[in-house]
Design a protein around this motif. Structure first.
Motif, PDB file in Angstrom:
ATOM      1  N   GLY A 109      44.717  27.481   7.194  1.00  0.00           N
ATOM      2  CA  GLY A 109      44.594  26.087   7.599  1.00  0.00           C
ATOM      3  C   GLY A 109      44.001  25.969   8.991  1.00  0.00           C
ATOM      4  N   GLN A 110      44.483  26.794   9.901  1.00  0.00           N
ATOM      5  CA  GLN A 110      43.942  26.781  11.272  1.00  0.00           C
ATOM      6  C   GLN A 110      42.472  27.177  11.284  1.00  0.00           C
ATOM      7  OE1 GLN A 110      46.429  29.095  13.968  1.00  0.00           O
ATOM      8  NE2 GLN A 110      48.285  28.412  12.916  1.00  0.00           N
ATOM      9  N   PHE A 111      42.133  28.195  10.493  1.00  0.00           N
ATOM     10  CA  PHE A 111      40.739  28.637  10.426  1.00  0.00           C
ATOM     11  C   PHE A 111      39.832  27.517   9.917  1.00  0.00           C
ATOM     12  CE2 PHE A 111      37.245  30.279   7.827  1.00  0.00           C
ATOM     13  CZ  PHE A 111      36.568  31.053   8.761  1.00  0.00           C
ATOM     14  N   GLU A 112      40.243  26.879   8.818  1.00  0.00           N
ATOM     15  CA  GLU A 112      39.422  25.812   8.240  1.00  0.00           C
ATOM     16  C   GLU A 112      39.304  24.623   9.191  1.00  0.00           C
ATOM     17  OE1 GLU A 112      37.622  25.567   5.583  1.00  0.00           O
ATOM     18  OE2 GLU A 112      38.140  27.411   4.522  1.00  0.00           O
ATOM     19  N   GLN A 113      40.381  24.312   9.908  1.00  0.00           N
ATOM     20  CA  GLN A 113      40.364  23.162  10.809  1.00  0.00           C
ATOM     21  C   GLN A 113      39.473  23.392  12.034  1.00  0.00           C
ATOM     22  OE1 GLN A 113      44.557  22.248  11.591  1.00  0.00           O
ATOM     23  NE2 GLN A 113      44.963  22.457   9.387  1.00  0.00           N
ATOM     24  N   THR A 114      39.295  24.667  12.425  1.00  0.00           N
ATOM     25  CA  THR A 114      38.477  24.958  13.606  1.00  0.00           C
ATOM     26  C   THR A 114      37.077  25.456  13.250  1.00  0.00           C
ATOM     27  OG1 THR A 114      39.440  27.182  13.730  1.00  0.00           O
ATOM     28  CG2 THR A 114      40.461  25.475  15.084  1.00  0.00           C
ATOM     29  N   VAL A 115      36.992  26.283  12.205  1.00  0.00           N
ATOM     30  CA  VAL A 115      35.724  26.955  11.892  1.00  0.00           C
ATOM     31  C   VAL A 115      35.097  26.454  10.586  1.00  0.00           C
ATOM     32  CG1 VAL A 115      34.622  29.213  11.587  1.00  0.00           C
ATOM     33  CG2 VAL A 115      36.599  29.003  13.096  1.00  0.00           C
ATOM     34  N   GLY A 116      35.896  25.805   9.741  1.00  0.00           N
ATOM     35  CA  GLY A 116      35.422  25.387   8.426  1.00  0.00           C
ATOM     36  C   GLY A 116      34.135  24.586   8.438  1.00  0.00           C
ATOM     37  N   GLU A 117      34.020  23.639   9.335  1.00  0.00           N
ATOM     38  CA  GLU A 117      32.820  22.798   9.403  1.00  0.00           C
ATOM     39  C   GLU A 117      31.591  23.630   9.763  1.00  0.00           C
ATOM     40  OE1 GLU A 117      31.244  18.663  11.528  1.00  0.00           O
ATOM     41  OE2 GLU A 117      33.272  19.394  11.903  1.00  0.00           O
ATOM     42  N   THR A 118      31.769  24.613  10.633  1.00  0.00           N
ATOM     43  CA  THR A 118      30.657  25.502  11.004  1.00  0.00           C
ATOM     44  C   THR A 118      30.193  26.315   9.796  1.00  0.00           C
ATOM     45  OG1 THR A 118      31.476  25.689  13.273  1.00  0.00           O
ATOM     46  CG2 THR A 118      29.968  27.406  12.521  1.00  0.00           C
ATOM     47  N   VAL A 119      31.145  26.800   9.008  1.00  0.00           N
ATOM     48  CA  VAL A 119      30.798  27.551   7.799  1.00  0.00           C
ATOM     49  C   VAL A 119      29.989  26.676   6.850  1.00  0.00           C
ATOM     50  CG1 VAL A 119      31.712  28.716   5.756  1.00  0.00           C
ATOM     51  CG2 VAL A 119      32.814  29.064   7.983  1.00  0.00           C
ATOM     52  N   HIS A 120      30.413  25.442   6.675  1.00  0.00           N
ATOM     53  CA  HIS A 120      29.712  24.529   5.764  1.00  0.00           C
ATOM     54  C   HIS A 120      28.284  24.257   6.249  1.00  0.00           C
ATOM     55  CE1 HIS A 120      33.647  22.730   3.921  1.00  0.00           C
ATOM     56  NE2 HIS A 120      33.581  24.043   3.858  1.00  0.00           N
ATOM     57  N   LYS A 121      28.132  24.061   7.527  1.00  0.00           N
ATOM     58  CA  LYS A 121      26.799  23.812   8.084  1.00  0.00           C
ATOM     59  C   LYS A 121      25.888  25.025   7.903  1.00  0.00           C
ATOM     60  CE  LYS A 121      28.100  20.380  11.597  1.00  0.00           C
ATOM     61  NZ  LYS A 121      28.248  20.115  13.060  1.00  0.00           N
ATOM     62  N   ASP A 122      26.453  26.212   8.111  1.00  0.00           N
ATOM     63  CA  ASP A 122      25.676  27.443   7.947  1.00  0.00           C
ATOM     64  C   ASP A 122      25.225  27.614   6.492  1.00  0.00           C
ATOM     65  OD1 ASP A 122      26.026  28.010  10.610  1.00  0.00           O
ATOM     66  OD2 ASP A 122      27.470  29.643  10.308  1.00  0.00           O
ATOM     67  N   VAL A 123      26.124  27.314   5.560  1.00  0.00           N
ATOM     68  CA  VAL A 123      25.792  27.436   4.136  1.00  0.00           C
ATOM     69  C   VAL A 123      24.716  26.418   3.763  1.00  0.00           C
ATOM     70  CG1 VAL A 123      26.680  27.167   1.781  1.00  0.00           C
ATOM     71  CG2 VAL A 123      28.032  28.398   3.498  1.00  0.00           C
ATOM     72  N   ASP A 124      24.858  25.194   4.240  1.00  0.00           N
ATOM     73  CA  ASP A 124      23.855  24.150   3.967  1.00  0.00           C
ATOM     74  C   ASP A 124      22.492  24.533   4.532  1.00  0.00           C
ATOM     75  OD1 ASP A 124      25.702  22.608   2.659  1.00  0.00           O
ATOM     76  OD2 ASP A 124      26.147  21.303   4.373  1.00  0.00           O
ATOM     77  N   ALA A 125      22.504  25.222   5.674  1.00  0.00           N
ATOM     78  CA  ALA A 125      21.249  25.617   6.321  1.00  0.00           C
ATOM     79  C   ALA A 125      20.640  26.870   5.699  1.00  0.00           C
ATOM     80  CB  ALA A 125      21.495  25.850   7.816  1.00  0.00           C
ATOM     81  N   GLY A 126      21.361  27.502   4.769  1.00  0.00           N
ATOM     82  CA  GLY A 126      20.853  28.710   4.128  1.00  0.00           C
ATOM     83  C   GLY A 126      21.005  29.958   4.970  1.00  0.00           C
ATOM     84  N   ASN A 253      41.954  40.656  14.042  1.00  0.00           N
ATOM     85  CA  ASN A 253      42.191  39.380  13.376  1.00  0.00           C
ATOM     86  C   ASN A 253      40.882  38.641  13.087  1.00  0.00           C
ATOM     87  OD1 ASN A 253      45.021  39.754  13.616  1.00  0.00           O
ATOM     88  ND2 ASN A 253      44.951  38.958  15.717  1.00  0.00           N
ATOM     89  N   ALA A 254      40.920  37.771  12.106  1.00  0.00           N
ATOM     90  CA  ALA A 254      39.754  36.948  11.782  1.00  0.00           C
ATOM     91  C   ALA A 254      39.409  36.057  12.972  1.00  0.00           C
ATOM     92  CB  ALA A 254      40.055  36.093  10.562  1.00  0.00           C
ATOM     93  N   PRO A 255      38.121  35.782  13.203  1.00  0.00           N
ATOM     94  CA  PRO A 255      37.733  34.897  14.308  1.00  0.00           C
ATOM     95  C   PRO A 255      38.260  33.484  14.071  1.00  0.00           C
ATOM     96  CG  PRO A 255      35.854  35.364  12.882  1.00  0.00           C
ATOM     97  CD  PRO A 255      36.959  36.250  12.430  1.00  0.00           C
ATOM     98  N   MET A 256      39.019  32.951  15.021  1.00  0.00           N
ATOM     99  CA  MET A 256      39.692  31.668  14.824  1.00  0.00           C
ATOM    100  C   MET A 256      39.103  30.544  15.665  1.00  0.00           C
ATOM    101  SD  MET A 256      41.866  32.328  12.465  1.00  0.00           S
ATOM    102  CE  MET A 256      42.893  30.861  12.511  1.00  0.00           C
ATOM    103  N   THR A 257      38.031  30.834  16.428  1.00  0.00           N
ATOM    104  CA  THR A 257      37.331  29.786  17.163  1.00  0.00           C
ATOM    105  C   THR A 257      35.871  29.820  16.745  1.00  0.00           C
ATOM    106  OG1 THR A 257      36.692  31.172  19.048  1.00  0.00           O
ATOM    107  CG2 THR A 257      38.886  30.127  19.132  1.00  0.00           C
ATOM    108  N   VAL A 258      35.177  28.725  16.976  1.00  0.00           N
ATOM    109  CA  VAL A 258      33.763  28.646  16.611  1.00  0.00           C
ATOM    110  C   VAL A 258      32.958  29.699  17.370  1.00  0.00           C
ATOM    111  CG1 VAL A 258      31.696  27.197  16.684  1.00  0.00           C
ATOM    112  CG2 VAL A 258      33.894  26.205  15.985  1.00  0.00           C
ATOM    113  N   ALA A 259      33.272  29.879  18.653  1.00  0.00           N
ATOM    114  CA  ALA A 259      32.544  30.852  19.470  1.00  0.00           C
ATOM    115  C   ALA A 259      32.747  32.271  18.934  1.00  0.00           C
ATOM    116  CB  ALA A 259      33.009  30.765  20.919  1.00  0.00           C
ATOM    117  N   ASP A 260      33.991  32.626  18.644  1.00  0.00           N
ATOM    118  CA  ASP A 260      34.279  33.963  18.123  1.00  0.00           C
ATOM    119  C   ASP A 260      33.649  34.156  16.743  1.00  0.00           C
ATOM    120  OD1 ASP A 260      35.663  34.682  20.364  1.00  0.00           O
ATOM    121  OD2 ASP A 260      37.660  34.369  19.506  1.00  0.00           O
TER     122      ASP A 260
END
Length: 271
Positions: A109-126, A253-260
């Motif tokens: 939940g913490q990962f998705e709330q902080t990094v989830g949007e970045t993942v979606h943007k990256d996927v949309d951008a190919g 640990n998995a990166p939990m911030t957008v920067a990481d």
């Protein structure tokens, strides 16, 4: 009173007494038969109840039956054995990010709330594709059904479209709707549908709601969970690319911030 009348009266009294004794004996006999009959029925009922209870205890649970299902109903937009391969993104993306998550996992939940949007943007951008592997181990730890039920609902969303799947997953992990790990809210279909009504493609979507209520993808969810168990991954969230686990710099640990995350993903894309 004459002697004859006296004797007749005594005889009549004796006859009445005898008749009364016979009636009472019949009553006692009938009462005993009723008591015995009721006792036999009660014993049979108890025995039947015990047998039924034992049979129910030995009967596999719904989720165990779903796990053992031979014919699996897989959602659209899946591939592989039992439809457990879920890859989303542009075909031109050369690399794939594997994302292992359990719906009830608080760190997910913490990962998705902080990094989830970045993942979606990256996927949309190919930038890369994403491969989702769902787990349900928290149900085993917490003795619940929420992870399994939510994974099945995610299958129903995936059946609508890959975008609906991503948006719904993001909503389930949101700070507003993701419950505490000890709160098995996802076990309730009504709650999963409530969250789905915040997602464009799923809002008031009767086909999606029917799939959730009917448990259409329950057996698929259990096959997906089994795929996670076979992966060798021991915790969530786990991110992998080219077989290598992505972690924060200097950590396991998995990166939990957008920067990481960006640091880790850029390194993986170059590798």
């Amino acid at each position: 009173m004459s002697k004859r009348n006296s004797q007749a009266n005594k005889a009549a009294a004796r006859e009445r007494l005898r008749a009364e004794r016979e009636r009472q004996a019949k009553k006692d006999k009938i009462r005993k038969q009723v008591i015995v009959g009721v006792s036999v029925v009660a014993v049979l009922a108890i025995a039947g109840g015990v047998s039924y209870a034992v049979m129910q205890m030995n009967k596999p649970s719904h989720w165990e039956a779903a796990k053992d299902a031979k014919n699996v109903t897989a959602p659209k937009n899946t591939s592989g054995t039992d439809g457990t391969t879920v890859v989303i993104g542009k075909p031109t993306a050369k690399k794939t990010l594997e994302l292992y998550e359990d719906p009830r996992c608080p760190i997910c939940g913490q990962f998705e709330q902080t990094v989830g949007e970045t993942v979606h943007k990256d996927v949309d951008a190919g930038k890369y594709k994403i491969k989702f592997i769902g787990a349900t181990f928290i149900d085993n730890v917490g003795n619940g059904e929420g992870s399994k039920n939510a994974l099945s609902a995610l299958g129903a969303a995936l059946n609508v479209s890959p975008q609906a799947f991503l948006d719904y997953k993001y909503a389930l992990y949101s700070a507003k709707y993701h419950p505490e790990e000890t709160d098995d809210k996802f076990a309730k279909d009504s709650y999963l549908i409530k969250v789905a009504n915040t997602v464009g493609e799923l809002k008031d979507n009767k086909a999606f709601q029917k799939d959730v209520n009917d448990g259409t993808y329950d057996n698929w969810a259990m096959k997906m969970s089994a795929a996670f168990d076979k992966s060798g991954v021991r915790g969530t969230p786990t991110l992998k690319m080219d077989g290598k686990t992505l972690t924060s710099e200097g950590s396991q640990n998995a990166p939990m911030t957008v920067a990481d995350f960006n640091t880790a993903i850029d390194k993986a894309l170059k590798g």
